[in-house]
Design an enzyme around this catalytic site. Structure first.
Site, mmCIF file in Angstrom:
data_model
loop_
_atom_site.group_PDB
_atom_site.id
_atom_site.type_symbol
_atom_site.label_atom_id
_atom_site.label_comp_id
_atom_site.label_asym_id
_atom_site.label_seq_id
_atom_site.Cartn_x
_atom_site.Cartn_y
_atom_site.Cartn_z
ATOM 1 N N ASP A 481 -8.490 43.465 22.081
ATOM 2 C CA ASP A 481 -9.357 42.348 21.718
ATOM 3 C C ASP A 481 -9.115 41.920 20.265
ATOM 4 O O ASP A 481 -8.488 42.653 19.473
ATOM 5 C CB ASP A 481 -10.812 42.819 21.906
ATOM 6 C CG ASP A 481 -11.766 41.684 22.229
ATOM 7 O OD1 ASP A 481 -11.401 40.520 22.026
ATOM 8 O OD2 ASP A 481 -12.889 41.982 22.670
ATOM 9 N N ASP A 551 -14.664 34.305 27.722
ATOM 10 C CA ASP A 551 -15.889 35.107 27.805
ATOM 11 C C ASP A 551 -16.922 34.436 28.687
ATOM 12 O O ASP A 551 -17.998 34.981 28.901
ATOM 13 C CB ASP A 551 -16.480 35.315 26.402
ATOM 14 C CG ASP A 551 -15.855 36.513 25.721
ATOM 15 O OD1 ASP A 551 -15.126 37.260 26.396
ATOM 16 O OD2 ASP A 551 -16.092 36.704 24.519
#
Ligand code: DGJ
Length: 730
Positions: A481, A551
């Protein structure tokens, strides 16, 4: 032959199966752009294409010889530099020791060879020997300043792709400073183009925008340090009436994960300058004598078959010539990720409960997301402290991973290797490792700083801790990430004159770390992520075969994001999960089936607390898992067609035709339901009109001609009602 040079006319012909790209050496000096479009086999004459060479208020080139009159401002150039009579946007600018910034490049030499070289230190596409690619390298040179550029063109004939890059060489005995080095330029005849690009923000990435180009400039860029949620490093130019199936389209994509710029400049004479490369804002590169600078690669394609044609070219190319490694062509495990199930609030028992249900449903991999290390109970601390939080996981990562493995599931782990929290052991020990400018306060984003990957010691530290954890625990998957943009960009180690090299040096460091780790652990499946899709680019895909698309896990939002992303990206690289309702990003309720049907368009998984599913939901999930195992690879490897756009209609429809053309899959959904609805027809594409197709769910048999021309009536009386239909050719 994909690359030909006609000695007599001075024309280079670069041909793929469905396109031709022509350049020429004008008056034995200037490299000019001549054509890109449908195939041209005949010889062409440069003067036939470049019939106009001068204009009022355009200076006559200093390169002109006796009897010649032309201006660089008027003729289409292949690689324009600052300082000639061409006063359009240049691709190249240098500061010389004498303070001048003028470069005039003329043709010196060229060579054509088999294969494609790697670009040192950079992500780049590659070719298998069976791809039969050829590369053309052209040397342009400024005799006065002894500065040259090598323009490189690799032709992927079967894929209808040309990969371009630029290398700058300093053959003088002075230091020069590069202030702009774009990776491509093309001056296309014509002014009636639309500019199509993918814009967005966090949780709503890659929405399609289309607008006519105008005189002057239209461009997209990133100055955020990564390619960004806001503009993807891709754009297309299409003739006015182009749609999904008809019309001429040019597509351009940058194989790079940092700051970029891409755009057009329409001049007063109907030529559209088109360009792409590293953003010159805050870019300076010092180049000593005999040093070279390699700029990243741009890949471009032309299709006369509309946007679907362009996308299909990119999809195949990304699958076969960008993605690499063990997972490129094989099935990947269906995963459960605990992020939206627990966020930071988990312990071993909770995770094991999820794992047990996952096993019952047929899921193959459990991914433990953020929160397993340091004192990380929220996003305020601990990035950089990559030691396990024993309060949550008393048996460590090893203990948990083994338990998960004993259930028959693989185990995956989340990292954010490039970051450090101000509240962390690492930051206490090494505050100088953060990206920063001496004496200036550092701003935070998501309560974190970025580690300075332009430094070797930082890169080695990241390689070290990752190697240690990945070697000592049974980890099969890594989610990598990266959750912030850059500000106060600089490095404490770089000297003043190199501070503006920082952004590019960071990306070189990132590729070095990621390249080393992915090579060292070839059996681990790496999934990229940057708050969803802030680093969803061809550079990152050279290392990660898949990236978490967004997301936003809401099925309706995903219709837009997945549809937009498919303009360039194949479904094989898009992470897509079924999440809970009400959806965490928008509060919307959609059915479990619709969430599944839409997530089938990506690398499939779940992201909700499975231990709380009802029996009915468990049955649906079991069926989804079984179905995805059967048809997932067809979706990811098949030819994709966009049929109905959520951006333009109240519907979403995409179709996949298997490589052997025996299976056809339609994913369809309404957005809002209509009372007493109007008819909505979907027309399938890519079918054989002489063949019969059986709807596997209903048993109904239909001709390919019927499905393509009369179409299928779809129900649209309920909000978010979707279907996934499989047809077998009989
Ligand atoms: C952002 C990612 O996109 C999410 O999926 C999740 O991993 C969080 N970061 C964790 O902090």
């Amino acid at each position: 032959m994909p690359i030909l040079f006609n000695e007599k006319s001075g024309v280079f012909n670069l041909s793929t199966e469905n396109s031709t790209y022509l350049m020429g050496i004008y008056k034995r000096k200037l490299l000019v752009h001549l054509y890109y479009g449908k195939p041209i086999k005949s010889d062409v004459d440069i003067d036939h294409i470049i019939s106009r060479t001068t204009g009022s208020f355009s200076g006559i080139s200093t390169l002109c010889e006796e009897g010649e009159r032309y201006s660089e401002d008027i003729i289409p150039l292949e690689y324009p530099t600052y300082g000639s009579t061409d006063v359009r946007t240049p691709a190249f600018k240098v500061e010389y020791e004498d303070g001048s910034t003028i470069t005039k490049l003329v043709y010196k030499a060229h060579r054509i060879y088999d294969g494609k070289p790697e670009l040192e230190g950079l992500a780049s596409s590659y070719a298998d020997s069976k791809d039969g690619v050829k590369t053309l390298e052209i040397k342009l040179y400024d005799d006065l300043k002894k500065t040259g550029v090598l323009l490189s063109y690799t032709v992927f004939e079967k894929r209808n792709i040309i990969a371009r890059s630029v290398k700058v060489i300093n053959e003088s005995d002075e230091k020069i400073v590069l202030t702009k080095v774009l990776s491509m330029n093309m001056d296309i005849k014509g002014e009636k183009f639309d500019f199509i690009h993918l814009h967005g923000a966090w949780a709503r990435e890659r929405h399609i925008e289309r607008r006519p180009i105008i005189h002057g400039g239209v461009y997209i860029d990133s100055k955020r340090g990564s390619s960004s949620h806001h503009h993807n490093p891709f754009f297309a130019l299409a003739s006015e009436n182009t749609d999904e199936s008809h019309g001429n389209v040019y597509g351009f994509a940058f194989v790079y994960s940092g700051n970029f710029v891409g755009g057009t400049e329409l001049n007063s004479y109907g030529t559209t300058r088109t360009y792409m490369g590293i953003n010159d804002i805050n870019f300076r590169w010092n180049l000593g004598p005999d040093e070279a600078f390699q700029a990243p690669e741009v890949v471009m394609t032309f299709s006369a078959d509309g946007f679907n044609g362009m996308s299909q070219n990119f999809h195949e190319f990304i699958r076969k010539n960008i993605c690499r490694g063990k997972y490129r062509d094989i099935e990947r495990p269906i995963l459960i990720n605990n992020w939206e199930a627990t966020y930071f609030n988990f312990d071993e028992d909770k995770i094991m409960k999820i794992a047990k249900t996952a096993k019952e449903l047929g899921i193959e991999l459990l991914v433990l997301d953020d929160g397993w290390f340091g004192e990380r109970n929220d996003d305020k601390s601990s990035l950089g402290d990559w030691f396990v939080n024993k309060k949550k996981l008393p048996n460590g990562i090893d203990g948990l991973a083994k338990k998960v493995n004993e259930l028959g599931l693989k185990f995956g782990l989340w990292f954010e290797p490039e970051m450090v929290s101000p509240i962390s052991e690492l930051y206490k020990k090494h505050p100088e490792w953060a990206v920063q400018v001496k004496g200036r306060a550092l701003s935070q984003e998501r309560n974190q700083y970025i580690l300075d990957l332009s430094r070797d010691d930082v890169c080695e530290y990241i390689i070290g801790f990752l190697s240690d954890i990945l070697s000592n625990n049974p980890i099969s998957y890594v989610k990598w990430d990266m959750n912030r943009n850059f500000s106060e960009a600089g490095s404490l180690l770089l000297p003043p004159e190199r501070q503006q090299e920082f952004f590019h040096r960071y990306i070189l460091g990132f590729y070095h770390v990621l390249g080393t780790i992915t090579k060292k652990f070839p059996d681990i499946l790496f999934e990229g992520c940057s708050g969803g899709g802030a680093r969803f680019d061809l550079g990152a895909l050279c290392y990660y075969p898949q990236i978490w698309l967004s997301d936003d896990t809401d099925a309706v939002e995903r219709m837009f994001i997945q549809y937009g992303s498919s303009m360039i990206f194949p479904t094989s690289v898009m992470g897509a999960h079924v999440s809970g309702v009400p959806n965490h990003q928008v509060g919307r309720y959609t059915s479990f089936e619709t969430r599944g049907n839409i997530a089938f368009m990506g690398r499939f998984g779940y992201e909700l607390d499975l231990s709380k599913l009802t029996d009915e939901e468990k049955d649906i999930a079991k069926k989804q898992v079984k179905d995805y195992k059967k048809i997932g690879q067809i979706i990811h490897e098949g030819k994709m067609y966009r049929l109905l756009s959520p951006f333009d209609t109240n519907y979403f429809a995409v179709e996949f035709v298997s490589e052997d053309e025996k299976t056809v899959i339609l994913i369809y959904s309404n957005i809002l339901g209509q009372p007493n609805p109007t008819d909505n027809t979907v027309y399938l594409r890519g079918l054989d009109s002489d063949a019969l197709y059986k709807n596997v769910q209903t048993g109904e048999i239909c001709g390919g001609d019927v499905l393509s021309n009369i179409g299928m009536n779809m129900k649209n009386d309920r909000d978010f009602k979707s279907s996934l239909i499989v047809f077998e050719r009989i």
